[in-house]
Design an enzyme around this catalytic site. Structure first.
Site, PDB file in Angstrom:
ATOM      1  N   GLU A   1      56.462  27.216 -26.740  1.00 14.49           N
ATOM      2  CA  GLU A   1      55.103  27.515 -26.270  1.00 14.49           C
ATOM      3  C   GLU A   1      54.685  28.895 -26.759  1.00 14.49           C
ATOM      4  O   GLU A   1      55.529  29.694 -27.190  1.00 14.49           O
ATOM      5  CB  GLU A   1      55.083  27.454 -24.749  1.00 14.49           C
TER       6      GLU A   1
ATOM      7  N   VAL B   1      52.737  14.843 -19.745  1.00 14.41           N
ATOM      8  CA  VAL B   1      53.549  13.813 -19.082  1.00 14.41           C
ATOM      9  C   VAL B   1      52.651  12.800 -18.363  1.00 14.41           C
ATOM     10  O   VAL B   1      52.802  11.576 -18.533  1.00 14.41           O
ATOM     11  CB  VAL B   1      54.550  14.448 -18.084  1.00 14.41           C
TER      12      VAL B   1
ATOM     13  N   ASP C   1      63.967  28.289 -17.392  1.00 13.18           N
ATOM     14  CA  ASP C   1      63.857  26.831 -17.320  1.00 13.18           C
ATOM     15  C   ASP C   1      65.250  26.205 -17.128  1.00 13.18           C
ATOM     16  O   ASP C   1      65.446  25.354 -16.254  1.00 13.18           O
ATOM     17  CB  ASP C   1      63.197  26.337 -18.618  1.00 13.18           C
TER      18      ASP C   1
ATOM     19  N   GLY D   1      64.449  15.725 -19.201  1.00 15.01           N
ATOM     20  CA  GLY D   1      63.487  14.696 -19.627  1.00 15.01           C
ATOM     21  C   GLY D   1      63.954  13.277 -19.413  1.00 15.01           C
ATOM     22  O   GLY D   1      64.167  12.843 -18.278  1.00 15.01           O
TER      23      GLY D   1
ATOM     24  N   VAL E   1      65.040  17.196 -14.743  1.00 12.03           N
ATOM     25  CA  VAL E   1      66.159  17.746 -15.518  1.00 12.03           C
ATOM     26  C   VAL E   1      66.382  16.905 -16.765  1.00 12.03           C
ATOM     27  O   VAL E   1      66.647  15.711 -16.680  1.00 12.03           O
ATOM     28  CB  VAL E   1      67.464  17.778 -14.682  1.00 12.03           C
TER      29      VAL E   1
ATOM     30  N   GLU F   1      63.960  12.439 -11.229  1.00  9.34           N
ATOM     31  CA  GLU F   1      64.802  12.279 -12.417  1.00  9.34           C
ATOM     32  C   GLU F   1      64.274  13.082 -13.612  1.00  9.34           C
ATOM     33  O   GLU F   1      65.033  13.644 -14.400  1.00  9.34           O
ATOM     34  CB  GLU F   1      64.862  10.787 -12.792  1.00  9.34           C
TER      35      GLU F   1
ATOM     36  N   LYS G   1      60.756  20.874 -12.093  1.00 10.99           N
ATOM     37  CA  LYS G   1      62.057  21.551 -11.903  1.00 10.99           C
ATOM     38  C   LYS G   1      61.913  22.888 -11.207  1.00 10.99           C
ATOM     39  O   LYS G   1      62.722  23.261 -10.365  1.00 10.99           O
ATOM     40  CB  LYS G   1      62.771  21.743 -13.238  1.00 10.99           C
TER      41      LYS G   1
ATOM     42  N   LYS H   1      67.107  24.063 -13.844  1.00 12.78           N
ATOM     43  CA  LYS H   1      67.818  22.782 -13.986  1.00 12.78           C
ATOM     44  C   LYS H   1      69.267  22.921 -13.511  1.00 12.78           C
ATOM     45  O   LYS H   1      69.822  22.007 -12.886  1.00 12.78           O
ATOM     46  CB  LYS H   1      67.755  22.321 -15.437  1.00 12.78           C
TER      47      LYS H   1
HETATM   48  N1  LIG Z   1      56.041  18.365 -21.104  1.00 22.58           N
HETATM   49  C1  LIG Z   1      57.318  18.030 -21.041  1.00 22.58           C
HETATM   50  O1  LIG Z   1      57.938  17.708 -22.069  1.00 22.58           O
HETATM   51  C2  LIG Z   1      58.035  18.015 -19.721  1.00 22.58           C
HETATM   52  C3  LIG Z   1      59.392  17.617 -19.685  1.00 22.58           C
HETATM   53  C4  LIG Z   1      60.049  17.563 -18.453  1.00 22.58           C
HETATM   54  C5  LIG Z   1      59.393  17.940 -17.299  1.00 22.58           C
HETATM   55  N2  LIG Z   1      58.077  18.347 -17.385  1.00 22.58           N
HETATM   56  C6  LIG Z   1      57.417  18.746 -16.145  1.00 22.58           C
HETATM   57  O2  LIG Z   1      56.310  17.897 -15.930  1.00 22.58           O
HETATM   58  C7  LIG Z   1      55.288  18.614 -15.258  1.00 22.58           C
HETATM   59  C8  LIG Z   1      53.977  18.490 -16.052  1.00 22.58           C
HETATM   60  O3  LIG Z   1      54.184  19.006 -17.345  1.00 22.58           O
HETATM   61  P1  LIG Z   1      53.120  18.750 -18.510  1.00 22.58           P
HETATM   62  O4  LIG Z   1      53.788  19.216 -19.762  1.00 22.58           O
HETATM   63  O5  LIG Z   1      52.600  17.372 -18.444  1.00 22.58           O
HETATM   64  O6  LIG Z   1      51.971  19.800 -18.113  1.00 22.58           O
HETATM   65  P2  LIG Z   1      50.477  19.877 -18.686  1.00 22.58           P
HETATM   66  O7  LIG Z   1      50.368  19.151 -19.972  1.00 22.58           O
HETATM   67  O8  LIG Z   1      50.084  21.305 -18.624  1.00 22.58           O
HETATM   68  O9  LIG Z   1      49.633  19.050 -17.607  1.00 22.58           O
HETATM   69  C9  LIG Z   1      49.352  19.545 -16.333  1.00 22.58           C
HETATM   70  C10 LIG Z   1      48.316  18.667 -15.699  1.00 22.58           C
HETATM   71  O10 LIG Z   1      48.070  19.146 -14.372  1.00 22.58           O
HETATM   72  C11 LIG Z   1      46.660  19.303 -14.190  1.00 22.58           C
HETATM   73  N3  LIG Z   1      46.455  20.385 -13.257  1.00 22.58           N
HETATM   74  C12 LIG Z   1      46.752  21.693 -13.400  1.00 22.58           C
HETATM   75  N4  LIG Z   1      46.433  22.373 -12.291  1.00 22.58           N
HETATM   76  C13 LIG Z   1      45.920  21.477 -11.432  1.00 22.58           C
HETATM   77  C14 LIG Z   1      45.393  21.558 -10.128  1.00 22.58           C
HETATM   78  N5  LIG Z   1      45.338  22.721  -9.483  1.00 22.58           N
HETATM   79  N6  LIG Z   1      44.938  20.413  -9.533  1.00 22.58           N
HETATM   80  C15 LIG Z   1      44.984  19.248 -10.193  1.00 22.58           C
HETATM   81  N7  LIG Z   1      45.481  19.105 -11.438  1.00 22.58           N
HETATM   82  C16 LIG Z   1      45.931  20.199 -12.033  1.00 22.58           C
HETATM   83  C17 LIG Z   1      46.102  19.578 -15.557  1.00 22.58           C
HETATM   84  O11 LIG Z   1      44.726  19.241 -15.572  1.00 22.58           O
HETATM   85  P3  LIG Z   1      43.864  19.297 -16.935  1.00 22.58           P
HETATM   86  O12 LIG Z   1      44.316  18.124 -17.741  1.00 22.58           O
HETATM   87  O13 LIG Z   1      42.485  19.141 -16.458  1.00 22.58           O
HETATM   88  O14 LIG Z   1      44.165  20.608 -17.559  1.00 22.58           O
HETATM   89  C18 LIG Z   1      46.967  18.675 -16.415  1.00 22.58           C
HETATM   90  O15 LIG Z   1      46.436  17.372 -16.439  1.00 22.58           O
HETATM   91  C19 LIG Z   1      55.812  20.046 -15.101  1.00 22.58           C
HETATM   92  O16 LIG Z   1      56.420  20.174 -13.842  1.00 22.58           O
HETATM   93  C20 LIG Z   1      56.851  20.150 -16.181  1.00 22.58           C
HETATM   94  O17 LIG Z   1      57.855  21.098 -15.893  1.00 22.58           O
HETATM   95  C21 LIG Z   1      57.395  18.394 -18.558  1.00 22.58           C
END
Ligand SMILES: NC(=O)c1ccc[n+]([C@@H]2O[C@H](COP(=O)([O-])OP(=O)(O)OC[C@H]3O[C@@H](n4cnc5c(N)ncnc54)[C@H](OP(=O)(O)O)[C@@H]3O)[C@@H](O)[C@H]2O)c1
Length: 429
Positions: free
Chosen positions: A191, A16, A202, A135, A133, A130, A106, A206
């Site tokens: 995953e 994201v 999850d 996306g 929940v 926003e 969430k 939501k």
């Molecule tokens: N992916 C989706 O489709 C989606 C949809 C809706 C909501 N969300 C929500 O959006 C959020 C992020 O999801 P994502 O899919 O983007 O996750 P992600 O791809 O795993 O990215 C997580 C990011 O956080 C960084 N990170 C992890 N631990 C950290 C720490 N202790 N200090 C600083 N940075 C740290 C990671 O660093 P590195 O890059 O160095 O590993 C990475 O850049 C979550 O809350 C998720 O529930 C995601």
């Protein structure tokens, strides 16, 4: 337009966060015009600083997220790390140091939303989420603002794309659960550890967020009854089809008929093919909202993915940016109704029950008596006999979950009942 930019820190630059950063750059002119000031990426906190991140100035990247949120000159902190810690402490620290916060988290909001809202209010800052929940789908703002003058009675939704993909595969191809999960994993929809999705965690997070906003009541993750979808079989889909239904993992938030309490739950359920949610295919999400004055509304779209989720984050960024410039804050937590959240036993719905029974005279009457004794009224019964054994499919009228539970317990004790093959709730009628 103000020339001094709004400073934005990005906590997390993964699926994201990287899209948020990209759109902040590619749409910089439009965002500035819409907010009334340019936005400047002031820092990016990650775990692995050496990873190549396209379009991100390496000088902005840090592993010290705490120092970043303590800088004191930030206008907005976007938290897209996920999980409870360090996200919770970082958000709280950012608010304490004068920044407003946009989050997609969430899990954290469902667990600690009240405390985070309180911190935002205490420091006179915004907390927007926003993207937490479904996306890209606008849901939080419609519930919190567009429907603020109405009374929402029910929110019924498919809020997890992974599980919808799996169930849709099972429905359309006749595949079993494991086969459909394997395909979802191979295509990147599930995953490596799919527990959070398939066990409904999850969706439950939501549901807690949606119920809280819809009913102006604090609803925590622990208040949400949760059942996963790993036990759904190809046989359940065959039964559903015979009833003109399909099976979806639903998040259901309801106000009781007397209006005095609410419930929130996540479980697989049969819904009629004629219901709009039945036609939500693949990894899409949709949420059906019923309210007093508006009637029935449906929100549909991609519930996950980098760019769709970033769209919701940026919408919040623009809203929060405008608030910053005008010196105002947007709506905070609305929990004034403080309705009690009832346990699952008080939920009233219809049930589809499949029993394996002995194929001999009197069994049907025995089974019907057990339902009657527990106050559960039968709508239809279908019996199929084979080699001295039979299957009995009972569909009930509306009954409480507690009454149905008592019925099933008593049925299991009957000598003539060999087993309860499946129990599924029937929703959306
Ligand atoms: N992916 C989706 O489709 C989606 C949809 C809706 C909501 N969300 C929500 O959006 C959020 C992020 O999801 P994502 O899919 O983007 O996750 P992600 O791809 O795993 O990215 C997580 C990011 O956080 C960084 N990170 C992890 N631990 C950290 C720490 N202790 N200090 C600083 N940075 C740290 C990671 O660093 P590195 O890059 O160095 O590993 C990475 O850049 C979550 O809350 C998720 O529930 C995601």
């Amino acid at each position: 337009m103000r020339t001094r930019p709004l400073k934005v820190a990005l906590l997390g630059c993964g699926v994201v966060g990287s899209e948020v950063a990209r759109i902040m750059t590619t749409h910089a002119g439009d965002l500035a015009a819409r907010i009334g000031a340019p936005v400047e990426l002031a820092g990016v906190a990650v775990r692995r600083p050496d990873k190549v991140r396209e379009g991100i100035d390496p000088a902005l990247v840090t592993t010290d997220a705490t120092a970043l949120v303590k800088r004191g000159d930030l206008d907005i902190v976007v938290e897209v790390i996920g999980g409870i810690e360090p996200a919770r402490t970082l958000i709280t620290t950012a608010l304490e140091h004068g920044a407003s916060v946009v989050s997609a988290n969430k899990a954290l909001l469902a667990q600690d939303g009240a405390a985070l809202h309180a911190a935002a209010e205490k420091h006179g800052r915004d907390l927007y989420y926003e993207a937490a929940v479904a996306g890209a789908i606008p849901l939080i703002r419609p519930l919190r603002e567009s429907l603020a003058g109405d009374k929402v009675n029910r929110v019924l939704g498919i809020v997890n794309g992974t599980t919808n993909f799996i169930l849709d595969k099972m429905d359309t191809t006749g595949a079993g659960y494991q086969e459909a999960l394997d395909e979802a994993t191979a295509l990147g929809y599930a995953e490596a550890d799919p527990t959070a999705d398939v066990e409904g965690f999850d969706a439950a997070a939501k549901a807690a967020i949606l119920a809280g906003i819809a009913f102006h009541t604090r609803v925590r993750l622990d208040d949400v009854h949760r059942e996963g979808m790993t036990e759904v079989t190809a046989g359940d889909f065959a039964s559903a089809r015979e009833m003109g239904c399909t099976i979806k993992l639903l998040a259901i938030c309801e106000r009781a008929e007397d209006g005095a309490s609410v419930t929130a739950r996540v479980h697989p359920a049969m819904i009629p093919l004629s219901h709009p949610l039945a036609s939500v295919r693949g990894a899409y999400n949709a949420v059906f909202v019923e309210s007093d004055a508006a009637g029935q509304l449906m929100f549909y779209g991609p519930g996950a993915g980098g760019a769709p989720t970033a769209s919701a984050v940026l919408g919040d960024l623009v809203a929060v940016g405008r608030n910053r410039l005008s010196g105002a804050t947007g709506p905070g937590e609305s929990a004034y109704a403080a309705l009690p959240v009832s346990p699952m036993g008080e939920v009233v719905t219809r049930y589809h029950i499949s029993l394996d029974v002995a194929d001999k005279p009197g069994v049907l009457a025995q089974v019907a008596t057990v339902f009657a004794e527990h106050g559960v009224s039968i709508d239809t019964v279908r019996q199929q006999g084979k080699d001295g054994e039979a299957s009995l499919v009972v569909v009930t009228h509306r009954a409480s979950d507690a009454a149905l539970g008592g019925t099933v317990e008593a049925l299991r004790k009957l000598d003539t009942v060999r087993g309860v093959a499946s129990i599924m709730r029937v929703e959306g009628e």
